[in-house]
Motif scaffolding. Structure first.
Motif, PDB file in Angstrom:
ATOM      1  N   ASP A 176       0.823  -1.216   0.000  1.00 58.65           N
ATOM      2  CA  ASP A 176       0.000   0.000   0.000  1.00 58.65           C
ATOM      3  C   ASP A 176       0.855   1.263   0.000  1.00 58.65           C
ATOM      4  O   ASP A 176       0.390   2.333  -0.406  1.00 58.65           O
ATOM      5  CB  ASP A 176      -0.917   0.011   1.219  1.00 58.65           C
ATOM      6  N   PHE A 177       2.101   1.126   0.466  1.00 50.30           N
ATOM      7  CA  PHE A 177       2.986   2.289   0.559  1.00 50.30           C
ATOM      8  C   PHE A 177       4.388   1.933   0.088  1.00 50.30           C
ATOM      9  O   PHE A 177       4.785   0.767   0.102  1.00 50.30           O
ATOM     10  CB  PHE A 177       3.055   2.798   2.003  1.00 50.30           C
ATOM     11  N   TYR A 178       5.128   2.958  -0.326  1.00 47.57           N
ATOM     12  CA  TYR A 178       6.527   2.773  -0.698  1.00 47.57           C
ATOM     13  C   TYR A 178       7.351   3.931  -0.128  1.00 47.57           C
ATOM     14  O   TYR A 178       6.811   5.027   0.089  1.00 47.57           O
ATOM     15  CB  TYR A 178       6.687   2.688  -2.216  1.00 47.57           C
ATOM     16  N   PRO A 179       8.638   3.718   0.139  1.00 47.93           N
ATOM     17  CA  PRO A 179       9.469   4.795   0.682  1.00 47.93           C
ATOM     18  C   PRO A 179       9.573   5.952  -0.301  1.00 47.93           C
ATOM     19  O   PRO A 179       9.797   5.748  -1.501  1.00 47.93           O
ATOM     20  CB  PRO A 179      10.825   4.119   0.895  1.00 47.93           C
ATOM     21  N   ALA A 180       9.408   7.163   0.188  1.00 48.85           N
ATOM     22  CA  ALA A 180       9.474   8.346  -0.671  1.00 48.85           C
ATOM     23  C   ALA A 180      10.850   8.492  -1.293  1.00 48.85           C
ATOM     24  O   ALA A 180      10.998   9.009  -2.399  1.00 48.85           O
ATOM     25  CB  ALA A 180       9.127   9.591   0.143  1.00 48.85           C
ATOM     26  N   GLU A 181      11.862   8.023  -0.572  1.00 44.77           N
ATOM     27  CA  GLU A 181      13.231   8.138  -1.072  1.00 44.77           C
ATOM     28  C   GLU A 181      13.929   6.789  -0.973  1.00 44.77           C
ATOM     29  O   GLU A 181      13.932   6.158   0.079  1.00 44.77           O
ATOM     30  CB  GLU A 181      14.013   9.179  -0.260  1.00 44.77           C
ATOM     31  N   LYS A 182      14.496   6.341  -2.086  1.00 44.76           N
ATOM     32  CA  LYS A 182      15.304   5.126  -2.072  1.00 44.76           C
ATOM     33  C   LYS A 182      16.768   5.523  -1.971  1.00 44.76           C
ATOM     34  O   LYS A 182      17.293   6.257  -2.813  1.00 44.76           O
ATOM     35  CB  LYS A 182      15.079   4.303  -3.340  1.00 44.76           C
ATOM     36  N   VAL A 183      17.429   5.056  -0.923  1.00 45.54           N
ATOM     37  CA  VAL A 183      18.839   5.361  -0.700  1.00 45.54           C
ATOM     38  C   VAL A 183      19.679   4.444  -1.574  1.00 45.54           C
ATOM     39  O   VAL A 183      19.464   3.226  -1.593  1.00 45.54           O
ATOM     40  CB  VAL A 183      19.202   5.187   0.792  1.00 45.54           C
ATOM     41  N   GLU A 184      20.601   4.987  -2.320  1.00 48.10           N
ATOM     42  CA  GLU A 184      21.389   4.214  -3.276  1.00 48.10           C
ATOM     43  C   GLU A 184      22.480   3.378  -2.613  1.00 48.10           C
ATOM     44  O   GLU A 184      22.964   2.412  -3.194  1.00 48.10           O
ATOM     45  CB  GLU A 184      22.022   5.136  -4.322  1.00 48.10           C
ATOM     46  N   GLU A 185      22.888   3.749  -1.406  1.00 46.57           N
ATOM     47  CA  GLU A 185      23.897   2.996  -0.681  1.00 46.57           C
ATOM     48  C   GLU A 185      23.278   2.430   0.593  1.00 46.57           C
ATOM     49  O   GLU A 185      22.327   3.001   1.141  1.00 46.57           O
ATOM     50  CB  GLU A 185      25.102   3.876  -0.339  1.00 46.57           C
ATOM     51  N   LYS A 186      23.848   1.329   1.060  1.00 45.24           N
ATOM     52  CA  LYS A 186      23.309   0.691   2.260  1.00 45.24           C
ATOM     53  C   LYS A 186      23.352   1.640   3.450  1.00 45.24           C
ATOM     54  O   LYS A 186      24.363   2.288   3.707  1.00 45.24           O
ATOM     55  CB  LYS A 186      24.107  -0.578   2.584  1.00 45.24           C
ATOM     56  N   ASP A 231      -3.312   2.381  -7.068  1.00 43.23           N
ATOM     57  CA  ASP A 231      -4.327   1.345  -6.864  1.00 43.23           C
ATOM     58  C   ASP A 231      -4.664   0.721  -8.210  1.00 43.23           C
ATOM     59  O   ASP A 231      -5.361   1.319  -9.039  1.00 43.23           O
ATOM     60  CB  ASP A 231      -5.579   1.953  -6.226  1.00 43.23           C
ATOM     61  N   ILE A 232      -4.160  -0.474  -8.430  1.00 40.78           N
ATOM     62  CA  ILE A 232      -4.284  -1.123  -9.734  1.00 40.78           C
ATOM     63  C   ILE A 232      -5.737  -1.418 -10.066  1.00 40.78           C
ATOM     64  O   ILE A 232      -6.229  -1.101 -11.154  1.00 40.78           O
ATOM     65  CB  ILE A 232      -3.441  -2.417  -9.775  1.00 40.78           C
ATOM     66  N   LEU A 233      -6.451  -2.046  -9.133  1.00 37.50           N
ATOM     67  CA  LEU A 233      -7.838  -2.424  -9.404  1.00 37.50           C
ATOM     68  C   LEU A 233      -8.745  -1.208  -9.574  1.00 37.50           C
ATOM     69  O   LEU A 233      -9.661  -1.215 -10.410  1.00 37.50           O
ATOM     70  CB  LEU A 233      -8.370  -3.328  -8.287  1.00 37.50           C
ATOM     71  N   ALA A 234      -8.504  -0.171  -8.796  1.00 41.55           N
ATOM     72  CA  ALA A 234      -9.323   1.038  -8.925  1.00 41.55           C
ATOM     73  C   ALA A 234      -9.152   1.642 -10.310  1.00 41.55           C
ATOM     74  O   ALA A 234     -10.121   2.106 -10.930  1.00 41.55           O
ATOM     75  CB  ALA A 234      -8.954   2.047  -7.845  1.00 41.55           C
ATOM     76  N   GLU A 235      -7.930   1.630 -10.793  1.00 38.58           N
ATOM     77  CA  GLU A 235      -7.668   2.165 -12.141  1.00 38.58           C
ATOM     78  C   GLU A 235      -8.346   1.308 -13.205  1.00 38.58           C
ATOM     79  O   GLU A 235      -8.906   1.823 -14.171  1.00 38.58           O
ATOM     80  CB  GLU A 235      -6.158   2.217 -12.374  1.00 38.58           C
ATOM     81  N   MET A 236      -8.292  -0.018 -13.011  1.00 37.79           N
ATOM     82  CA  MET A 236      -8.962  -0.913 -13.955  1.00 37.79           C
ATOM     83  C   MET A 236     -10.469  -0.725 -13.921  1.00 37.79           C
ATOM     84  O   MET A 236     -11.146  -0.767 -14.953  1.00 37.79           O
ATOM     85  CB  MET A 236      -8.609  -2.369 -13.633  1.00 37.79           C
ATOM     86  N   GLY A 237     -11.000  -0.525 -12.716  1.00 31.15           N
ATOM     87  CA  GLY A 237     -12.440  -0.350 -12.568  1.00 31.15           C
ATOM     88  C   GLY A 237     -12.954   0.868 -13.317  1.00 31.15           C
ATOM     89  O   GLY A 237     -14.064   0.862 -13.861  1.00 31.15           O
ATOM     90  N   LYS A 238     -12.123   1.920 -13.382  1.00 32.96           N
ATOM     91  CA  LYS A 238     -12.522   3.135 -14.098  1.00 32.96           C
ATOM     92  C   LYS A 238     -12.585   2.914 -15.599  1.00 32.96           C
ATOM     93  O   LYS A 238     -13.428   3.498 -16.288  1.00 32.96           O
ATOM     94  CB  LYS A 238     -11.532   4.265 -13.800  1.00 32.96           C
ATOM     95  N   GLY A 239     -11.669   2.084 -16.105  1.00 39.56           N
ATOM     96  CA  GLY A 239     -11.563   1.953 -17.553  1.00 39.56           C
ATOM     97  C   GLY A 239     -12.041   0.632 -18.121  1.00 39.56           C
ATOM     98  O   GLY A 239     -11.826   0.356 -19.299  1.00 39.56           O
ATOM     99  N   LYS A 240     -12.678  -0.202 -17.301  1.00 37.85           N
ATOM    100  CA  LYS A 240     -13.068  -1.517 -17.799  1.00 37.85           C
ATOM    101  C   LYS A 240     -14.218  -1.417 -18.800  1.00 37.85           C
ATOM    102  O   LYS A 240     -15.072  -0.535 -18.724  1.00 37.85           O
ATOM    103  CB  LYS A 240     -13.439  -2.450 -16.649  1.00 37.85           C
ATOM    104  N   GLU A 241     -14.196  -2.339 -19.748  1.00 37.82           N
ATOM    105  CA  GLU A 241     -15.261  -2.446 -20.738  1.00 37.82           C
ATOM    106  C   GLU A 241     -15.924  -3.807 -20.597  1.00 37.82           C
ATOM    107  O   GLU A 241     -16.934  -3.958 -19.946  1.00 37.82           O
ATOM    108  CB  GLU A 241     -14.682  -2.243 -22.138  1.00 37.82           C
TER     109      GLU A 241
END
Length: 416
Positions: free
Chosen positions: A291-301, A319-329
């Motif tokens: 549901d979430f991802y880090p705003a910043e990915k650090v390139e070094e450990k 939201d993959i399904l929400a996007e599909m729901g908007k455009g489904k035929e």
């Protein structure tokens, strides 16, 4: 387990079907001759594999006279054309493998991967659906080891016909009697019809748990094993569908015969899912997408020594399904809802907000089902208010129940 189907067509599904009939060393082996005759009369092309023990009860001539084909018994036949990779060519050339009758011995071999004769070797080679019709004494059938072997095979997708309760060859009465030929034909008829239920349909099925990198070593993920998505894909394939299998990292190998796409992050899954979405008929979103991802990915450990604490800023993933729901035929959308409380209410809200046709709900607060377990128990909700609850069962059986619901709804949509 009894094979069942939600809809049946009228044409004879046995016509030109290649059925590999395995006959083992049971006193009920003579019934396999009658079964072979019925199959041939229905238009099936029957190839018999008779074990060494089976030959003690019935002769190859009895079968070849009916099937008009050579009976196979040896891994190393004298005829050169048959000798090369016989077990592979037999298994891969069949539409169905039926072991009738099946002794406790062959069931045990199958469960534990033993391959010491032609029948057990071709069963291990895999390929088409496998159906087993057990026949044995009641005490053998009810032995814990036999029941465990059968359960193990059922979890792998093997289907069982019977056994029935009745008079046994030993003079006793009990469960273990081979299912009668006519009943076996009826059950196989349903199975073969089910194998074409989704012919011409294209599925997108997602599985696994996405990973959102923090640095080159660490990432945010979840406990999804990918098993449910894999079993759903295998079930769709078994019913004749074409499957695009979009997988995040998972603990099990992907299904064979699917079109495989591998991703790692939620953003990658979003891009790939939306790319193939216009070409599919059904979407089953079984993946556990972060549901979430880090705003910043650090390139070094990130070094522990350099920080007394670590604060992460997290942003919502698309939201993959929400996007599909908007455009489904034409697409039929199936979502999953893993909840710890107010599960049904939240699932109905998700289904409504995302424009889903169906949603599968499971309670992840329970320790005996769900993430990391081989078992699950779900509630299936439909857009029109329909609802079905399953008992706790192996995930393969749960996937079969879910696919039954999809098939039934697709059938309703296609009805005039």
């Amino acid at each position: 387990m009894t094979i069942s189907s939600s809809f049946v067509s009228q044409e004879d599904v046995f016509q030109d079907k290649k059925i590999l009939l395995g006959v083992t060393g049971s006193v009920a082996a003579y019934k396999a001759v009658g079964l072979a005759s019925r199959l041939v009369k229905r238009g099936a092309k029957v190839k018999v594999v008779l074990t060494k023990a089976g030959r003690q009860f019935i002769t190859p001539l009895a079968f070849s006279s009916i099937t008009l084909d050579e009976v196979c018994s040896s891994m190393f036949p004298e005829s050169p054309p048959l000798a090369a990779h016989l077990h592979l060519s037999l298994a891969r050339g069949a539409d169905l493998i039926l072991v009738y009758p099946a002794t406790a011995n062959i069931i045990a071999k199958m469960a534990h991967g033993l391959a010491d004769d032609l029948l057990s070797t071709l069963l291990l080679a895999g390929g088409p659906p496998v159906v087993i019709a057990p026949a044995m004494n009641t005490s053998m059938y009810l032995q814990e080891v036999t029941q465990k072997n059968m359960s193990l095979l059922e979890e792998r997708g093997v289907m069982f016909l019977g056994p029935e309760e009745g008079d046994l060859a030993c003079g006793e009465y009990g469960v273990g009697r081979l299912i009668e030929e006519e009943k076996a034909i009826e059950e196989i008829d349903v199975l073969l019809r089910r194998s074409t239920q989704l012919k011409g349909k294209k599925f997108l099925i997602t599985a696994g748990g996405t990973r959102e990198p923090i640095d080159p070593v660490r990432f945010i993920t979840n406990r999804s094993s990918g098993k449910m998505g894999k079993y759903l894909a295998e079930e769709a394939l078994a019913r004749g569908a074409e499957v695009i299998f979009l997988k995040a990292p998972m603990n099990v190998p992907p299904p064979v015969r699917s079109h495989l796409i591998e991703v790692e992050t939620a953003q990658e899954m979003y891009q790939e899912a939306l790319r193939v979405f216009p070409e599919v008929d059904v979407v089953v979103m079984a993946a556990a997408v972060s549901d979430f991802y880090p705003a910043e990915k650090v390139e070094e450990k990130i070094s522990k020594k350099e920080r007394k604490e670590l604060t992460l800023t997290l942003l919502p993933t698309p939201d993959i399904l929400a996007e599909m729901g908007k455009g489904k035929e034409k697409q039929f959308l199936v979502g999953f809802s893993a909840e710890t409380d107010q599960a049904l209410e939240r699932a109905r809200e998700k289904m409504r907000d995302k424009g889903l046709n169906m949603i599968v709900v499971n309670d992840i607060s329970r320790k005996d089902i769900g993430f990391g377990s081989e078992f699950n128990q779900v509630t299936i909700l439909h857009q029109d208010g329909g609802q079905r609850e399953t008992p706790r069962a192996h995930k393969r059986l749960i996937s079969r129940a879910i696919m039954d619901e999809i098939v039934a709804r697709l059938s309703d949509l296609n009805s005039p």
